[in-house]
Design an enzyme around this catalytic site. Sequence first.
Site, mmCIF file in Angstrom:
data_model
loop_
_atom_site.group_PDB
_atom_site.id
_atom_site.type_symbol
_atom_site.label_atom_id
_atom_site.label_comp_id
_atom_site.label_asym_id
_atom_site.label_seq_id
_atom_site.Cartn_x
_atom_site.Cartn_y
_atom_site.Cartn_z
ATOM 1 N N LYS A 13 0.904 -1.293 0.057
ATOM 2 C CA LYS A 13 0.424 0.050 0.141
ATOM 3 C C LYS A 13 1.270 1.391 -0.042
ATOM 4 O O LYS A 13 0.865 2.097 1.318
ATOM 5 C CB LYS A 13 -0.773 -0.388 1.413
ATOM 6 C CG LYS A 13 -2.165 -1.106 1.084
ATOM 7 C CD LYS A 13 -3.267 -0.722 0.386
ATOM 8 C CE LYS A 13 -3.721 -0.029 1.081
ATOM 9 N NZ LYS A 13 -4.862 0.681 0.480
ATOM 10 N N ASP A 71 -4.764 -3.628 -1.337
ATOM 11 C CA ASP A 71 -6.808 -3.677 -2.000
ATOM 12 C C ASP A 71 -7.250 -4.234 -2.674
ATOM 13 O O ASP A 71 -7.913 -5.076 -3.253
ATOM 14 C CB ASP A 71 -7.227 -2.842 -1.225
ATOM 15 C CG ASP A 71 -6.710 -0.994 -1.767
ATOM 16 O OD1 ASP A 71 -5.990 -1.201 -2.609
ATOM 17 O OD2 ASP A 71 -7.521 -0.051 -1.596
#
Length: 369
Positions: A193, A226
């Site tokens: 991320k 994600d």
Amino acid sequence: MASFNILLLPGDGIGPEVAKEVEKVTRFLTNKGLAKFETETDLVGGAAYDAHGKAVTDATMKLADEADAVLFGAVGGPQWASVPYEHRPEAGLLRLRKDLALFANLRPAICYPALADASSLKREIVEGLDIMIVRELTGGVYFGEPKEIVTLENGEKRGVDTQVYTTHEIERIARVAFDLAKLRRNKVTSSEKHNVMRTGVLWKQVVSDLHARDYADVELEHHLADACGMQLVRWPKQYDVIVCDNLFGDMLSDVAAMLTGSLGMLPSASLGAADDKTGKRKAMYEPVHGSAPDIAGRGLANPIAMISSFGMALRYSFGLAEAADMVDTAIANVLASGVRTADIAAKGQNTVGTAEMGDAVVAELGRLI
Ligand code: NAD
């Protein structure tokens, strides 16, 4: 003939039941002259606690350290729910991972065509799926300090976990991923991320630098963790090897695993660093499932995850890729012929027990060799 020492740690619950079946396979391959697999068996988990008051003894750790590979069944069960925390059965597993410095967790997600309908996704999405999640196992937010719950001046509590990675830790796990990809479809997806985490920025940079330096011949892409989760359930066959940190790896590997059906089918490997002189890695192979107390002792457990874990040992510890392919093919053929343990049976389908499934795999190996 090459000779390999295996430390077999069956553990608790269904562990000893599935361990018996993997021994049938090691004996069979030894008798066929593929290699000499010498298996030593010892206690771990609740069984070791009952015998020695510890989830794994120093003597067992020494055997694990000396073995060419450790084959681990499963540990735990309700009968050990109240033992002191440091002696709980899982402590044996954690000590093995920690003391052997097993930093790379390999979790393949393979969908056998015969089981494609058992997935919660459509057949065309998962049939023939073969991806590998490489998860960093000894660093990141599960181990970073500070790690605490503190009481603030206003009486509120604050929980803190710390995500921390160094260049060295990222580089060595990325190396495992690139090396694996070369043995497969030559593609690595690195997942982090970097849009919101400093460790993600570093992760992406280190993986990119290593790629440019040593692995330019492998395809590399970066997916935010994600987005990677979404893509795994949308179109998982786009992936070959996915490399990620401890936390994202924990989640993404469970998502990937469940694309394929039952827990009883899923193998895993945990690898340490390659020895500078011999190139050999410390390694432990284990099914993803636990000790399944609900079915333990009844001969119902599916031994395929355990047998398939040994298949991974053939490939990654013993350099016997052909034998590993044979084990994989034997499992696929047995499933294609309709043999099912209860966990992977469709409604109304006949089922077999643990021993019969093990025998079926060995019989199929006999036809293939
Ligand atoms: P589990 O994996 O043991 O079982 C979950 C469900 O899957 C159960 O219904 C079980 O019957 C079924 N199942 C699991 N493996 C199977 C197999 N090979 N064949 C057929 N069915 C199978 O998880 P759980 O019930 O959450 O945990 C039971 C115990 O195992 C706990 O003590 C837990 O701490 C421990 N555990 C150990 C490990 C490990 O040793 N690596 C991993 C997970 C859980």
